[in-house]
Motif scaffolding. Structure first.
Motif, PDB file in Angstrom:
ATOM      1  N   GLN A  50     117.314 122.641  84.718  1.00 34.81           N
ATOM      2  CA  GLN A  50     116.307 122.881  83.685  1.00 34.81           C
ATOM      3  C   GLN A  50     114.899 122.829  84.271  1.00 34.81           C
ATOM      4  O   GLN A  50     114.042 123.649  83.925  1.00 34.81           O
ATOM      5  CB  GLN A  50     116.435 121.839  82.567  1.00 34.81           C
ATOM      6  N   ALA A  51     114.666 121.874  85.141  1.00 34.06           N
ATOM      7  CA  ALA A  51     113.321 121.665  85.681  1.00 34.06           C
ATOM      8  C   ALA A  51     112.980 122.617  86.809  1.00 34.06           C
ATOM      9  O   ALA A  51     111.839 123.085  86.910  1.00 34.06           O
ATOM     10  CB  ALA A  51     113.176 120.224  86.171  1.00 34.06           C
ATOM     11  N   ALA A  52     113.953 122.915  87.681  1.00 40.46           N
ATOM     12  CA  ALA A  52     113.684 123.679  88.906  1.00 40.46           C
ATOM     13  C   ALA A  52     114.212 125.101  88.869  1.00 40.46           C
ATOM     14  O   ALA A  52     113.898 125.892  89.765  1.00 40.46           O
ATOM     15  CB  ALA A  52     114.268 122.949  90.116  1.00 40.46           C
ATOM     16  N   LEU A  94     100.725 136.761  78.677  1.00 32.86           N
ATOM     17  CA  LEU A  94     100.917 135.681  77.718  1.00 32.86           C
ATOM     18  C   LEU A  94     102.397 135.339  77.684  1.00 32.86           C
ATOM     19  O   LEU A  94     103.241 136.212  77.424  1.00 32.86           O
ATOM     20  CB  LEU A  94     100.437 136.109  76.330  1.00 32.86           C
ATOM     21  N   LYS A  95     102.728 134.091  77.961  1.00 27.61           N
ATOM     22  CA  LYS A  95     104.117 133.641  77.950  1.00 27.61           C
ATOM     23  C   LYS A  95     104.313 132.674  76.787  1.00 27.61           C
ATOM     24  O   LYS A  95     103.465 131.808  76.532  1.00 27.61           O
ATOM     25  CB  LYS A  95     104.469 132.927  79.260  1.00 27.61           C
ATOM     26  N   ASP A  96     105.431 132.802  76.095  1.00 26.87           N
ATOM     27  CA  ASP A  96     105.718 131.856  75.018  1.00 26.87           C
ATOM     28  C   ASP A  96     106.730 130.827  75.488  1.00 26.87           C
ATOM     29  O   ASP A  96     107.257 130.908  76.602  1.00 26.87           O
ATOM     30  CB  ASP A  96     106.199 132.579  73.754  1.00 26.87           C
ATOM     31  N   ALA A  97     107.006 129.854  74.621  1.00 25.31           N
ATOM     32  CA  ALA A  97     107.872 128.743  75.018  1.00 25.31           C
ATOM     33  C   ALA A  97     109.297 129.192  75.306  1.00 25.31           C
ATOM     34  O   ALA A  97     110.050 128.495  75.978  1.00 25.31           O
ATOM     35  CB  ALA A  97     107.867 127.666  73.926  1.00 25.31           C
ATOM     36  N   GLY A  98     109.676 130.371  74.803  1.00 23.55           N
ATOM     37  CA  GLY A  98     111.030 130.848  75.028  1.00 23.55           C
ATOM     38  C   GLY A  98     111.211 131.593  76.336  1.00 23.55           C
ATOM     39  O   GLY A  98     112.335 131.949  76.701  1.00 23.55           O
ATOM     40  N   PRO A 148     107.084 125.063  78.412  1.00 22.63           N
ATOM     41  CA  PRO A 148     107.786 124.322  77.350  1.00 22.63           C
ATOM     42  C   PRO A 148     106.889 123.861  76.201  1.00 22.63           C
ATOM     43  O   PRO A 148     107.391 123.286  75.226  1.00 22.63           O
ATOM     44  CB  PRO A 148     108.351 123.113  78.107  1.00 22.63           C
ATOM     45  N   PHE A 149     105.573 124.088  76.303  1.00 27.85           N
ATOM     46  CA  PHE A 149     104.649 123.492  75.337  1.00 27.85           C
ATOM     47  C   PHE A 149     104.099 124.494  74.326  1.00 27.85           C
ATOM     48  O   PHE A 149     103.210 124.173  73.548  1.00 27.85           O
ATOM     49  CB  PHE A 149     103.484 122.826  76.072  1.00 27.85           C
ATOM     50  N   GLY A 150     104.578 125.737  74.350  1.00 24.16           N
ATOM     51  CA  GLY A 150     104.039 126.750  73.456  1.00 24.16           C
ATOM     52  C   GLY A 150     103.413 127.884  74.234  1.00 24.16           C
ATOM     53  O   GLY A 150     103.492 127.943  75.465  1.00 24.16           O
ATOM     54  N   PRO A 151     102.759 128.842  73.562  1.00 20.38           N
ATOM     55  CA  PRO A 151     102.182 130.007  74.241  1.00 20.38           C
ATOM     56  C   PRO A 151     101.189 129.608  75.328  1.00 20.38           C
ATOM     57  O   PRO A 151     100.416 128.675  75.173  1.00 20.38           O
ATOM     58  CB  PRO A 151     101.486 130.768  73.102  1.00 20.38           C
ATOM     59  N   CYS A 152     101.232 130.361  76.417  1.00 20.67           N
ATOM     60  CA  CYS A 152     100.345 130.099  77.556  1.00 20.67           C
ATOM     61  C   CYS A 152      99.926 131.432  78.162  1.00 20.67           C
ATOM     62  O   CYS A 152     100.779 132.268  78.487  1.00 20.67           O
ATOM     63  CB  CYS A 152     101.071 129.252  78.600  1.00 20.67           C
ATOM     64  N   ARG A 153      98.628 131.647  78.276  1.00 18.96           N
ATOM     65  CA  ARG A 153      98.147 132.833  78.979  1.00 18.96           C
ATOM     66  C   ARG A 153      97.747 132.415  80.381  1.00 18.96           C
ATOM     67  O   ARG A 153      96.962 131.493  80.560  1.00 18.96           O
ATOM     68  CB  ARG A 153      96.958 133.485  78.273  1.00 18.96           C
TER      69      ARG A 153
END
Length: 278
Positions: A217-219, A23-27, A79-84
């Motif tokens: 930032q993007a790459a 699980l990855k968060d936006a940070g 960048p959009f919030g938590p992602c599993r």
């Protein structure tokens, strides 16, 4: 024996299939962009993520798979919030030929970047297979390697039957950050030339300083670093597919200094250009 984590296996040759779920968060910030000598199957279980892949950018959502073939540069953001997300790392030879033929383009399917979608009704079933692969990763005993092959085949069979394969990526997959894509495509088309930061920025429609900030930032990498990466990747391809001399390949790929080319190549691939060719 403890199993390798994705951070330990992405940059080396693997001898069996590996799997991971996190699980990855936006940070979360990926340490650096990379490529690796094996395939990666990336699946979004929940949430959203942004990818810079081979000079293009995609936004993926829950139920989306991204297949990355060997040696494709990529960088992931959340960048959009938590992602599993789940990752499966495998070699092309781990895929049974009969199963490969069930995919569009057959075995060639696994040689290009692919995006495919899993309908809601089948996510629990596929999630169960991925969870079994992650459990097997933790067990990591003498039965793990053959068990992983079996589970990968089950996963691919389910995908071949139930997924929607996108021949053309729709707008909700492509990001709106078009200037970064324009800069990357300019580099991919002009890498052999003596191009400047000002020319790349002009192709993107940004000032050099602003492009430098937005591109990193993007790459996850600077514009000049990405240019060198692109040149090295092309040089590696020419080393194994042509009989041109190392000096000629360096010049053809935009390197005016042979020693710099050799040093940069060894830093990236771990061997000299001549050793890589052998």
């Amino acid at each position: 024996m403890a199993a390798d984590t994705p951070e330990r296996i992405v940059d080396r040759t693997i001898d069996r299939i590996h799997a991971d779920s996190q699980l990855k968060d936006a940070g979360f910030v990926m340490p650096s962009p990379h490529c690796h000598p094996h395939c990666e199957l990336f699946y979004i279980e929940s949430g959203d993520s942004s990818f810079f892949v081979g000079g293009d950018m995609y936004e993926l959502h829950a139920g989306d798979f991204l297949l990355l073939p060997p040696q494709v540069f990529h960088y992931t953001r959340y960048p959009f919030g938590p992602c599993r997300r789940s990752n499966v790392f495998f070699r092309k030879e781990d895929v049974d030929g009969g199963i490969a033929e069930l995919f569009p383009h057959g075995r060639d399917f696994f040689g290009d970047v692919r995006v495919f979608r899993l309908p809601d009704a089948y996510r629990a079933q596929v999630g169960g297979v991925l969870a079994a692969m992650v459990r097997e990763e933790r067990i990591n005993d003498a039965r793990t390697a053959p068990m992983m092959v079996h589970l990968l085949h089950v996963l691919l069979l389910l995908c071949s039957r139930e997924c929607e394969f996108l021949s053309e990526l729709p707008r909700d997959i492509h990001t709106t950050d078009a200037p970064i894509v324009r800069a990357a495509k300019f580099i991919s088309e002009r890498y052999a030339d003596d191009i400047s930061m000002a020319e790349i920025a002009a192709a993107a429609g940004y000032s050099p300083n602003y492009l430098s900030k937005k591109f990193r930032q993007a790459a996850g990498i600077g514009v000049h670093e990405y240019l060198v990466f692109t040149r090295l990747q092309r040089a590696a391809l020419e080393l194994v597919s042509t009989d041109h001399s190392v000096t000629d390949i360096a010049l053809r790929c935009g390197f005016s200094d042979g020693n710099y080319f050799k040093d940069a190549f060894k830093k990236k691939y771990g061997v000299t250009p001549r050793e890589y060719r052998k």
